[in-house]
Structures are given as structure tokens and as C-alpha cells.
Design a protein around this motif. Structure first.
Motif, PDB file in Angstrom:
ATOM      1  N   ARG A   1       0.834  -1.213   0.000  1.00  0.00           N
ATOM      2  CA  ARG A   1       0.000   0.000   0.000  1.00  0.00           C
ATOM      3  C   ARG A   1       0.868   1.261   0.000  1.00  0.00           C
ATOM      4  O   ARG A   1       0.573   2.225  -0.706  1.00  0.00           O
ATOM      5  CB  ARG A   1      -0.916  -0.008   1.222  1.00  0.00           C
TER       6      ARG A   1
ATOM      7  N   THR B   1       1.070   4.074  -3.058  1.00  0.00           N
ATOM      8  CA  THR B   1       0.850   5.502  -2.793  1.00  0.00           C
ATOM      9  C   THR B   1       2.032   6.333  -3.263  1.00  0.00           C
ATOM     10  O   THR B   1       1.859   7.391  -3.895  1.00  0.00           O
ATOM     11  CB  THR B   1       0.616   5.731  -1.290  1.00  0.00           C
TER      12      THR B   1
ATOM     13  N   SER C   1       1.345   9.073  -6.358  1.00  0.00           N
ATOM     14  CA  SER C   1       1.045  10.395  -5.814  1.00  0.00           C
ATOM     15  C   SER C   1       1.674  11.508  -6.664  1.00  0.00           C
ATOM     16  O   SER C   1       2.772  11.355  -7.200  1.00  0.00           O
ATOM     17  CB  SER C   1       1.553  10.510  -4.378  1.00  0.00           C
TER      18      SER C   1
ATOM     19  N   ALA D   1       4.575   9.513   0.158  1.00  0.00           N
ATOM     20  CA  ALA D   1       3.621   8.692   0.898  1.00  0.00           C
ATOM     21  C   ALA D   1       3.364   9.226   2.300  1.00  0.00           C
ATOM     22  O   ALA D   1       2.412   8.797   2.958  1.00  0.00           O
ATOM     23  CB  ALA D   1       4.128   7.252   0.977  1.00  0.00           C
TER      24      ALA D   1
ATOM     25  N   ARG E   1      -0.255  10.388   4.044  1.00  0.00           N
ATOM     26  CA  ARG E   1      -1.299   9.403   3.758  1.00  0.00           C
ATOM     27  C   ARG E   1      -1.051   8.089   4.490  1.00  0.00           C
ATOM     28  O   ARG E   1      -1.944   7.256   4.591  1.00  0.00           O
ATOM     29  CB  ARG E   1      -1.389   9.162   2.249  1.00  0.00           C
ATOM     30  N   HIS E   2       0.173   7.909   4.950  1.00  0.00           N
ATOM     31  CA  HIS E   2       0.532   6.742   5.759  1.00  0.00           C
ATOM     32  C   HIS E   2       1.356   7.233   6.942  1.00  0.00           C
ATOM     33  O   HIS E   2       2.052   8.259   6.841  1.00  0.00           O
ATOM     34  CB  HIS E   2       1.341   5.728   4.950  1.00  0.00           C
TER      35      HIS E   2
END
Length: 519
Positions: free
Chosen positions: A221, A225, A229, A287, A290-291
């Protein structure tokens, strides 16, 4: 250690389910090495008899290393099934049943190419699929009260692997010579069935943790991303690199007629995976947000270690040829009547059992007294270099054979010493290194990539074998004045020497992390 720790260690008992798992491991390893170590001589003397005699050794090497590629690729599938869907116990049990069917195919279809290859495919799926699950399943059986006993069990595991390999390497070539392939492949199959029954018998005692399911901040994941992105005012160079790598991967599929289906697919997979890794490295910071930072940092740690693994792959290309190229060389050497060339492989596990305590009790303390700390990366650098020395020796042995000299098989003991020293410095150290460098959320991912490095190492062998079937390459080798086999041996020695140099240079810049769990 506090008084409480001492009392806890004394009162801790080995979980009653552990003997079932260790017994399963011993039988399974005997079954695997029993069939693996007679595979090359069986192919040359039986299954591939329809080929011209000069082509059989090369074809046997292709089949053997294609099989090994499968064995070390399928841990990715087994780990995914266990973590996402079925849990470790059911994954091991069900894949073990396929493993048994594979052995049965080898015993029944000794004269059928499709049937025998089906058996190899099922064994690769079973042996590879359970590989990441069994060791992790052992760890699941321990908790804080008895976790100090886990090291004892893992040591027993390693010993069982080598004891199983030693006994299988000694006995199965004998059964192949005197009782035929059906019996020689049937005995490992029977041991695998016993292993499955033993594992199943402990079902009421195991600690069975449920599968973790999908992680929204897992490795895949975060990578997706990062690659997809957008950043204001910036392009997506990482995505461009990944797309270009996938285009190269697609192009490599056109090499199927030359390399074979498995080698071409494996090459395409490696190119695609390399493109994803490099592309992610270029855009990983996107990333964040978002993480969690911990998840992004964990992916960064994995990507750093992947370069280490890539530099280790030449070692595996040398190591696994002891069961193919070295066995074929042994066929041309003088030996006692009672000795089968494949039995020389028993030297490797026997030396492992000697060299590990020698290194830990003698060599490493001696180096520390000299002021040289044998760190994991230094050990691995030396291990790759030792493997290069081993192949220089077998290369000179091959030159003597090609020159018409009667060379005793006892000379192979010397390269076995160097290759096995390389193994204990690379293999066991690499597992420790991979575990220590992986954040808790990425340990399973990184261990799967470690097994994948073996797949890539065997891919190099298939590519080299395809190269020496090219007329232009053969003409160039002939111009050197040495035979093609000896040339390949020196080529692989140089390949490992360059890898050792590159590994050592990278190791000097690599900053080791410590992701061991705190007590």
C-alpha cells in the motif's frame, strides 16, 4: 539478568507441541534433500536419455535450477496465503499434502517427462510455500514466559536441516544406484508423508494465531501511494522508471524460445520488481501524510536492504551448483566403486555442523582479539569471497580433467570446504541480518525477499547456460584455449569476486539498524 528473570527461565518449560514441529522439520528436510540431491544424476542417466548425450548435462542443469527457482519463489505465495487468508497451520498442512502428491509423481512417473515435471512443480510449490510459515509458526508457540527457549528450538531446527541433508545425501544416491528411481524417490515421499502426519498430530496443542488480513499501511500500500502520488510542480520520475522497467520486462518475454518459459518469466519478474523498488525510492517521501511515518520509514529500510540482497545473489548462483555442476564434474573423476558422485554432497552439511561452532568458539573470538569485529556485513563479504575461491579450485580441477588426467574425487573436498565456509558466513548471517534490519511491520516482507535472492541467483545460472549454447559465445570460449565447462567455472568465480568487492564497498557505507524487540 535479574533474579526474576532467572526464576522465570528455570520455571519455563518447552511447549509440548514443539516436538511435533521439530519432528516434522527433520522428516521434511530429509525428503527434500533426498530427492534434490539425486535429481541431476537421475536426469542425466534416465529421464533425459531422449536427448543427444552431449546435451544432457546442460539440460539437467536447466531443469535443476528451474526447480530451485520455484522452490525459492513460492515462499512469497505461502507467506501471503498464511498472513492474509488461512493462517500458518492450515497453509502448512494443505501445502504439505500437495508436497506428498509431488513426491508420488516422481516415484510413479520416472519414465514420463510430463508426469515427472508435474511432480517437481508440486514439490516446488509445497516446499517453497511452507518455508516462510514453519519457522514463523515455531515463534508463535512462545510467549514472554518462555521466549528464552525459542533460541534452543531454532538451533535444533538448523541442526535438523543439516542432519537431514547429510543422511539423505549419503543414502539416496545408494538407493538410486541399487534399487532404481522409483524406490529412491519413493523413500523421500514416504518421509514427507510421515512429516505431514507428525505435524497434523500436534493440532490440538498448537497456538494458532489468526491471519492478520489486509494492512492499510502495509508494504504494497505504501509503495502504491508513493508511485502514484502527485507533487505540485514536480513530475513523477519514480513512476516513469517503473513503467520503463515493466516495458523491459515485457520485452524479456520474447526471450522464451532461448531461455525457456520459467527463466524468461523470472527475468521479467526481477526487472519489474527492480523497477518498482527504484521508482519507489525516488518518490517515497510522497507517501508521508497518507501513511504513518513509521510505515514509510519501514519501507525505506526494506529498500536499503534489498540492495544488499541483490549483491548476495551471485553467491547463490555458485552455491546451488554444487548439486548440478559439481555432481557432473564428479562423474568424470576417479573414485571408489562404492561411492556415487552425488554422495559428495554429504560433505557440505557435515562441514556446516563443524564450521558453525568453530567460527563461534575459535575464529570470531580470535578476530576480536586482533581488533577486528566480525560484523554481519563483513562476514557476508568474506563468505562471497570464499565461494569465489571454491570455484577457482573446481575450475583448475576441470582443466586437469579436460587435459586427460585421472583426478581423484578427493580433490573436491577442498572446494567444498571453501564453499561451505561461504555458506555459513552468508546464509545464516543473512537471515540474522534481514531480521535485525527489518522493522516489526516488515519482517515477513523482508524475509520473503531474502528467499527471493536465491531465486535470482539460480536465474543467473540459467542465463549463463543459455549463453554457452550460443555459437558466437562458444567460438569466443574456444579462442581462450580452455573448455566451455572450465570457462564457465572461472566466469562464476569472477562473478562472485566482483560481487564480493561491490558488497564490501557498499557495506562500508551501510548504516546498520537494530530492530530487535526489546525484552
Amino acid at each position: 539478568m535479574t533474579a526474576l528473570d532467572v526464576d522465570t527461565a528455570r520455571s519455563a518449560r518447552l511447549p509440548r507441541q514443539i516436538p511435533y514441529i521439530v519432528g516434522n522439520e527433520g522428516c521434511e528436510r530429509f525428503s527434500f534433500y533426498g530427492m534434490r540431491n539425486i535429481l541431476t544424476p537421475f536426469l542425466v542417466t534416465s529421464l533425459l536419455m531422449y536427448l543427444p548425450e552431449a546435451e544432457r548435462p546442460g539440460a539437467a542443469k536447466d531443469v535443476f535450477h528451474t526447480f530451485v527457482i520455484g522452490v525459492y519463489f513460492f515462499p512469497l505465495l505461502g507467506g501471503w496465503l498464511a498472513d492474509r487468508w488461512f493462517g500458518k497451520y492450515r497453509t502448512v498442512l494443505w501445502l504439505s499434502l500437495l508436497y506428498c502428491v509431488g513426491h508420488l509423481c516422481l516415484a510413479l512417473f520416472e519414465h514420463s517427462v510430463p508426469g515427472f515435471y508435474t511432480g517437481l512443480a508440486l514439490i516446488a510449490l509445497g516446499a517453497g510455500g511452507i518455508k516462510p510459515c514453519v519457522a514463523a509458526f515455531v515463534g508463535d508457540q512462545f510467549d514472554e514466559s518462555n521466549r528464552r527457549l525459542a533460541k534452543v528450538v531454532f538451533d535444533a531446527f538448523y541442526w535438523m536441516i543439516n542432519v537431514g541433508s547429510f543422511l539423505a545425501s549419503l543414502t539416496m544416491p545408494y538407493f538410486l544406484r541399487h534399487y532404481g528411481a522409483a524406490v529412491a524417490f519413493g523413500i523421500p515421499g514416504a518421509l514427507m508423508f510421515v512429516a505431514t502426519v507428525v505435524f497434523w498430530s500436534g493440532r490440538k496443542h498448537y497456538v494458532m494465531l489468526p491471519p492478520a488480513g489486509s494492512d492499510p499501511h502495509g508494504f504494497a500500500r505504501v509503495v502504491r501511494t508513493a508511485l502514484l502520488s502527485h507533487a505540485p510542480g514536480e513530475g513523477r520520475p519514480g513512476l516513469a522508471v517503473t513503467v520503463a522497467a515493466f516495458a523491459m520486462a515485457a520485452g524479456s518475454l520474447a526471450l522464451m524460445p532461448v531461455l525457456g518459459i520459467v527463466a524468461a518469466l523470472c527475468l521479467a519478474f526481477v526487472l519489474g520488481l527492480g523497477g518498482i523498488g527504484l521508482g519507489t525510492r525516488l518518490q517515497l517521501e510522497r507517501a508521508r501524510g497518507r501513511h504513518p511515518d513509521e510505515a514509510v520509514d519501514a519501507v525505506a529500510a526494506v529498500l536499503r536492504v534489498l540492495l544488499v540482497f541483490a549483491l548476495v545473489t551471485p553467491f547463490w548462483s555458485l552455491f546451488d551448483q554444487k548439486a548440478s555442476t559439481w555432481v557432473l564434474q564428479a562423474n568424470a573423476m576417479s573414485m571408489p566403486e562404492w561411492l556415487h558422485p552425488a554422495q559428495m554432497q554429504a560433505v557440505n552439511p557435515a562441514l556446516v555442523l563443524l564450521l558453525i561452532p568453530f567460527n563461534n568458539l575459535v575464529l570470531f573470538p580470535f578476530l576480536r582479539r586482533l581488533g577486528i569485529e566480525p560484523t554481519a556485513l563483513r562476514r557476508m563479504t568474506s563468505g562471497i569471497a570464499f565461494s569465489a575461491v571454491a570455484w577457482v579450485i573446481v575450475g583448475f580441477i576441470q582443466l586437469a580433467i579436460d587435459g586427460g588426467d585421472a583426478v581423484s574425487i578427493a580433490w573436491q573436498l577442498l572446494p567444498y570446504v571453501f564453499l561451505t565456509m561461504g555458506e555459513v558466513l552468508v546464509s545464516a548471517t543473512g537471515l540474522e541480518f534481514a531480521y535485525s534490519q527489518a522493522p516489526p511491520s516488515m519482517k515477513g516482507t523482508l524475509m520473503s525477499f531474502w528467499t527471493l535472492s536465491v531465486t535470482v541467483g539460480n536465474l543467473w545460472v540459467l542465463l549463463a547456460n543459455a549463453g554457452v549454447r550460443n555459437d558466437a559465445v562458444l567460438a569466443g570460449i574456444a579462442g581462450t584455449g580452455i573448455g566451455a565447462t572450465a570457462f564457465q567455472m572461472f566466469f562464476f568465480a569472477a562473478f562472485a569476486a566482483v560481487a564480493a568487492l561491490a558488497f564490501g564497498l557498499y557495506a562500508r557505507r551501510y548504516r546498520e539498524m537494530d530492530y530487535y524487540r526489546h525484552a
